[in-house]
Design a protein around this motif. Structure first.
Motif, PDB file in Angstrom:
ATOM      1  N   GLU A   1       0.811  -1.237   0.000  1.00 54.71           N
ATOM      2  CA  GLU A   1       0.000   0.000   0.000  1.00 54.71           C
ATOM      3  C   GLU A   1       0.837   1.277   0.000  1.00 54.71           C
ATOM      4  O   GLU A   1       0.464   2.262  -0.618  1.00 54.71           O
ATOM      5  CB  GLU A   1      -0.901   0.036   1.246  1.00 54.71           C
ATOM      6  CG  GLU A   1      -2.066  -0.914   1.148  1.00 54.71           C
ATOM      7  CD  GLU A   1      -2.983  -0.828   2.355  1.00 54.71           C
ATOM      8  OE1 GLU A   1      -2.889   0.161   3.110  1.00 54.71           O
ATOM      9  OE2 GLU A   1      -3.775  -1.759   2.530  1.00 54.71           O
ATOM     10  N   ASP A   2       1.968   1.244   0.716  1.00 56.48           N
ATOM     11  CA  ASP A   2       2.690   2.504   0.972  1.00 56.48           C
ATOM     12  C   ASP A   2       3.864   2.751   0.037  1.00 56.48           C
ATOM     13  O   ASP A   2       4.541   3.781   0.163  1.00 56.48           O
ATOM     14  CB  ASP A   2       3.197   2.516   2.429  1.00 56.48           C
ATOM     15  CG  ASP A   2       2.052   2.677   3.417  1.00 56.48           C
ATOM     16  OD1 ASP A   2       1.103   3.424   3.102  1.00 56.48           O
ATOM     17  OD2 ASP A   2       2.108   2.048   4.493  1.00 56.48           O
ATOM     18  N   GLU A   3       4.122   1.834  -0.898  1.00 57.93           N
ATOM     19  CA  GLU A   3       5.345   1.934  -1.718  1.00 57.93           C
ATOM     20  C   GLU A   3       5.432   3.264  -2.472  1.00 57.93           C
ATOM     21  O   GLU A   3       6.455   3.943  -2.449  1.00 57.93           O
ATOM     22  CB  GLU A   3       5.426   0.781  -2.733  1.00 57.93           C
ATOM     23  CG  GLU A   3       5.894  -0.535  -2.165  1.00 57.93           C
ATOM     24  CD  GLU A   3       4.781  -1.300  -1.460  1.00 57.93           C
ATOM     25  OE1 GLU A   3       3.647  -0.796  -1.411  1.00 57.93           O
ATOM     26  OE2 GLU A   3       5.061  -2.399  -0.941  1.00 57.93           O
ATOM     27  N   GLU A   4       4.365   3.617  -3.183  1.00 56.34           N
ATOM     28  CA  GLU A   4       4.449   4.777  -4.071  1.00 56.34           C
ATOM     29  C   GLU A   4       4.614   6.073  -3.269  1.00 56.34           C
ATOM     30  O   GLU A   4       5.425   6.933  -3.624  1.00 56.34           O
ATOM     31  CB  GLU A   4       3.225   4.827  -5.003  1.00 56.34           C
ATOM     32  CG  GLU A   4       3.300   5.834  -6.117  1.00 56.34           C
ATOM     33  CD  GLU A   4       4.665   5.919  -6.844  1.00 56.34           C
ATOM     34  OE1 GLU A   4       5.351   4.878  -6.992  1.00 56.34           O
ATOM     35  OE2 GLU A   4       5.055   7.045  -7.222  1.00 56.34           O
ATOM     36  N   ALA A   5       3.851   6.203  -2.163  1.00 54.04           N
ATOM     37  CA  ALA A   5       3.973   7.419  -1.348  1.00 54.04           C
ATOM     38  C   ALA A   5       5.380   7.510  -0.755  1.00 54.04           C
ATOM     39  O   ALA A   5       6.003   8.582  -0.747  1.00 54.04           O
ATOM     40  CB  ALA A   5       2.932   7.399  -0.229  1.00 54.04           C
TER      41      ALA A   5
ATOM     42  N   ARG B   1       8.181   6.167  -1.966  1.00 56.93           N
ATOM     43  CA  ARG B   1       9.148   6.447  -3.034  1.00 56.93           C
ATOM     44  C   ARG B   1       9.152   7.940  -3.398  1.00 56.93           C
ATOM     45  O   ARG B   1      10.188   8.548  -3.607  1.00 56.93           O
ATOM     46  CB  ARG B   1       8.821   5.600  -4.262  1.00 56.93           C
ATOM     47  CG  ARG B   1       9.903   5.618  -5.324  1.00 56.93           C
ATOM     48  CD  ARG B   1       9.363   5.400  -6.713  1.00 56.93           C
ATOM     49  NE  ARG B   1       8.296   6.318  -7.076  1.00 56.93           N
ATOM     50  CZ  ARG B   1       8.479   7.597  -7.400  1.00 56.93           C
ATOM     51  NH1 ARG B   1       9.689   8.103  -7.428  1.00 56.93           N
ATOM     52  NH2 ARG B   1       7.451   8.367  -7.694  1.00 56.93           N
ATOM     53  N   ARG B   2       7.929   8.532  -3.419  1.00 57.12           N
ATOM     54  CA  ARG B   2       7.819   9.948  -3.791  1.00 57.12           C
ATOM     55  C   ARG B   2       8.536  10.836  -2.760  1.00 57.12           C
ATOM     56  O   ARG B   2       9.337  11.693  -3.111  1.00 57.12           O
ATOM     57  CB  ARG B   2       6.337  10.341  -3.870  1.00 57.12           C
ATOM     58  CG  ARG B   2       6.023  11.368  -4.943  1.00 57.12           C
ATOM     59  CD  ARG B   2       4.528  11.660  -4.960  1.00 57.12           C
ATOM     60  NE  ARG B   2       4.077  12.231  -3.687  1.00 57.12           N
ATOM     61  CZ  ARG B   2       4.196  13.516  -3.366  1.00 57.12           C
ATOM     62  NH1 ARG B   2       4.724  14.362  -4.223  1.00 57.12           N
ATOM     63  NH2 ARG B   2       3.774  13.952  -2.198  1.00 57.12           N
ATOM     64  N   VAL B   3       8.266  10.604  -1.482  1.00 59.31           N
ATOM     65  CA  VAL B   3       8.904  11.421  -0.438  1.00 59.31           C
ATOM     66  C   VAL B   3      10.411  11.148  -0.417  1.00 59.31           C
ATOM     67  O   VAL B   3      11.221  12.072  -0.289  1.00 59.31           O
ATOM     68  CB  VAL B   3       8.268  11.150   0.948  1.00 59.31           C
ATOM     69  CG1 VAL B   3       9.082  11.818   2.054  1.00 59.31           C
ATOM     70  CG2 VAL B   3       6.829  11.665   0.969  1.00 59.31           C
ATOM     71  N   ASN B   4      10.806   9.886  -0.585  1.00 55.88           N
ATOM     72  CA  ASN B   4      12.227   9.538  -0.596  1.00 55.88           C
ATOM     73  C   ASN B   4      12.964  10.270  -1.714  1.00 55.88           C
ATOM     74  O   ASN B   4      14.047  10.808  -1.510  1.00 55.88           O
ATOM     75  CB  ASN B   4      12.383   8.021  -0.759  1.00 55.88           C
ATOM     76  CG  ASN B   4      13.845   7.589  -0.798  1.00 55.88           C
ATOM     77  OD1 ASN B   4      14.537   7.653   0.205  1.00 55.88           O
ATOM     78  ND2 ASN B   4      14.320   7.178  -1.968  1.00 55.88           N
TER      79      ASN B   4
ATOM     80  N   SER C   1      10.190   1.911  -6.986  1.00 55.13           N
ATOM     81  CA  SER C   1       9.295   1.021  -6.240  1.00 55.13           C
ATOM     82  C   SER C   1       9.797  -0.424  -6.344  1.00 55.13           C
ATOM     83  O   SER C   1       9.655  -1.205  -5.395  1.00 55.13           O
ATOM     84  CB  SER C   1       7.871   1.121  -6.785  1.00 55.13           C
ATOM     85  OG  SER C   1       7.404   2.433  -6.604  1.00 55.13           O
ATOM     86  N   ALA C   2      10.398  -0.783  -7.496  1.00 56.44           N
ATOM     87  CA  ALA C   2      10.928  -2.153  -7.657  1.00 56.44           C
ATOM     88  C   ALA C   2      12.100  -2.397  -6.702  1.00 56.44           C
ATOM     89  O   ALA C   2      12.213  -3.470  -6.101  1.00 56.44           O
ATOM     90  CB  ALA C   2      11.358  -2.388  -9.102  1.00 56.44           C
ATOM     91  N   ASP C   3      12.982  -1.376  -6.529  1.00 52.41           N
ATOM     92  CA  ASP C   3      14.100  -1.504  -5.570  1.00 52.41           C
ATOM     93  C   ASP C   3      13.547  -1.706  -4.162  1.00 52.41           C
ATOM     94  O   ASP C   3      14.079  -2.481  -3.368  1.00 52.41           O
ATOM     95  CB  ASP C   3      14.973  -0.239  -5.572  1.00 52.41           C
ATOM     96  CG  ASP C   3      15.742  -0.051  -6.875  1.00 52.41           C
ATOM     97  OD1 ASP C   3      16.042  -1.066  -7.533  1.00 52.41           O
ATOM     98  OD2 ASP C   3      16.027   1.102  -7.230  1.00 52.41           O
ATOM     99  N   LEU C   4      12.460  -0.975  -3.858  1.00 49.77           N
ATOM    100  CA  LEU C   4      11.848  -1.091  -2.532  1.00 49.77           C
ATOM    101  C   LEU C   4      11.263  -2.497  -2.341  1.00 49.77           C
ATOM    102  O   LEU C   4      11.485  -3.133  -1.303  1.00 49.77           O
ATOM    103  CB  LEU C   4      10.764  -0.001  -2.405  1.00 49.77           C
ATOM    104  CG  LEU C   4       9.915   0.031  -1.149  1.00 49.77           C
ATOM    105  CD1 LEU C   4      10.779   0.062   0.105  1.00 49.77           C
ATOM    106  CD2 LEU C   4       9.006   1.265  -1.169  1.00 49.77           C
ATOM    107  N   ARG C   5      10.552  -2.982  -3.359  1.00 49.17           N
ATOM    108  CA  ARG C   5       9.959  -4.328  -3.247  1.00 49.17           C
ATOM    109  C   ARG C   5      11.036  -5.406  -3.111  1.00 49.17           C
ATOM    110  O   ARG C   5      10.849  -6.390  -2.404  1.00 49.17           O
ATOM    111  CB  ARG C   5       9.032  -4.609  -4.436  1.00 49.17           C
ATOM    112  CG  ARG C   5       7.653  -3.946  -4.256  1.00 49.17           C
ATOM    113  CD  ARG C   5       6.646  -4.498  -5.247  1.00 49.17           C
ATOM    114  NE  ARG C   5       7.069  -4.217  -6.619  1.00 49.17           N
ATOM    115  CZ  ARG C   5       6.794  -3.090  -7.269  1.00 49.17           C
ATOM    116  NH1 ARG C   5       6.082  -2.147  -6.699  1.00 49.17           N
ATOM    117  NH2 ARG C   5       7.210  -2.899  -8.498  1.00 49.17           N
ATOM    118  N   ALA C   6      12.198  -5.205  -3.770  1.00 54.90           N
ATOM    119  CA  ALA C   6      13.300  -6.187  -3.640  1.00 54.90           C
ATOM    120  C   ALA C   6      13.757  -6.256  -2.189  1.00 54.90           C
ATOM    121  O   ALA C   6      14.062  -7.333  -1.661  1.00 54.90           O
ATOM    122  CB  ALA C   6      14.465  -5.807  -4.552  1.00 54.90           C
TER     123      ALA C   6
END
Ligand SMILES: CC(C)(COP(=O)(O)OP(=O)(O)OC[C@H]1O[C@@H](n2cnc3c(N)ncnc32)[C@H](O)[C@@H]1OP(=O)(O)O)[C@@H](O)C(=O)NCCC(=O)NCCS
Length: 328
Positions: A178-182, A184-187, A202-207
């Motif tokens: 749920e929170d990945e995109e928000a 990634r944007r702030v990061n 977002s893919a780096d985050l999911r990894a």
């Protein structure tokens, strides 16, 4: 493509995912070098990219006549995701050093970088060992960035409440899916100046979410009226990774530029440390750019002290400040 180089070294240059056996051979090489040098020569992201088809990297595998079948004499990974400069991490097996393998890897890495006109190459040396410093000097690469590891004894942490959150700010754990995109944007806004952290997708985050260490309970989001303002992400290193005991890391602290200066960074760092202490950990570490005085001041105030240094060597002048895991 296999290119012969000087001194019986064959260099294999590849894009795309490595095969499972090749990736294992790289991990073995990295582990052998880490055991010898006392510091891991290749960091987390390049290891995650060994088996990735989408990673913006080129793999350079060096084999020498002396090595057993399937064993590597050296490995370099060149990150070609940016157009102005490429960065590399390189390692030579302890039993194959001072035979020109490092020079062969570096030559190929430089050629890889130069496929884009005017793109320069920078090389990370973790721990900045005497061998790495001498090697960099021998091949004419001065220091262009310095990254500090700072550490703190959680048992010595003053017994005081966490710094208060700014008014109307609430904190909750990250929700996977749920929170990945928000986030990634702030990061990317918080680390707009940062060559690696600001570019996380977002893919780096999911990894990272798929890694065994990932724990949403240690990944806290600060919001006001449902809007994400910043976060603290902690990571627990198993015993053996950064010492004999498990160690907690303040992995990323980022605050949106619109919410900086409110004390949120310090409050989030405290919450991260409190979480790590509650997990029973006795030591915490973090990484920050040596030039980021604001972040270093914040961390010293919390009790962190410099412990070791990673150095980036290159042949051009430094651009952005870089090398910082915290937005001021
Ligand atoms: C740094 C490293 C890559 C060097 O690899 P290598 O294959 O031994 O390097 P080379 O044989 O090509 O050495 C080239 C020159 O660097 C210098 N050099 C390399 N290692 C050195 C050492 N331990 N002491 C002094 N000089 C050294 C020498 O001038 C050498 O030439 P010479 O052997 O003819 O005197 C290797 O020690 C290593 O893997 N270290 C751990 C990972 C790391 O630090 N990577 C970052 C590199 S910037």
């Amino acid at each position: 493509m296999v290119e012969p180089t000087r001194a019986r070294v064959a260099v294999d240059v590849r894009a795309g995912a490595l095969g499972a056996e090749e990736a294992d051979a790289v991990r073995r090489l990295v582990a052998d070098a880490a055991a010898q040098d006392g510091v891991a020569p290749v960091s987390e992201q390049p290891l995650l990219w060994l088996r990735s088809d989408e990673a913006p990297v080129v793999h350079v595998l060096a084999r020498s006549g002396a090595a057993a079948d399937g064993e590597l004499a050296g490995y370099a990974q060149v990150d070609v995701g940016a157009t102005t400069s490429a960065s590399a991490e390189l390692v030579v097996h302890p039993s194959a050093r001072r035979e020109g393998v490092g020079t062969a890897l570096l030559t190929t890495a430089r050629e890889t970088a130069a496929r884009v006109p005017d793109r320069t190459l920078r090389v990370w040396a973790h721990g900045a060992t005497p061998a790495a410093r001498s090697f960099a000097a021998a091949v004419g690469m001065p220091v262009v960035r310095e990254l500090w590891r700072m550490s703190l004894d959680l048992a010595d942490r003053p017994d005081r409440p966490d710094r208060p959150l700014p008014p109307h700010v609430t904190v909750r754990p990250f929700v996977p899916g749920e929170d990945e995109e928000a986030w990634r944007r702030v990061n990317s806004r918080a680390f707009a100046y940062h060559p690696e952290q600001g570019r996380m997708t977002s893919a780096d985050l999911r990894a990272r979410e798929a890694e065994a260490w990932f724990d949403p309970a240690g990944f806290l989001l600060a919001e006001r009226e449902g809007l994400l303002l910043g976060s603290v992400w902690t990571k627990v290193h198993a015993a053996g990774e950064l010492g004999d005991e498990p160690v907690g890391e303040i992995y990323v602290v980022g605050v949106d530029p619109d919410a900086q200066g409110l004390g949120l960074g310090g409050a989030l760092t405290d919450l991260g440390l409190t979480h790590l202490a509650a997990r029973g950990l006795r030591r915490a570490v973090l990484y920050t750019g040596a030039e980021n005085e604001v972040a270093i001041r914040t961390y010293r105030r919390v009790g962190f002290e410099p412990e070791s240094v990673d150095v980036m060597f290159g042949s051009d002048t430094p651009g952005s400040p870089g090398g910082v895991t915290m937005a001021p």
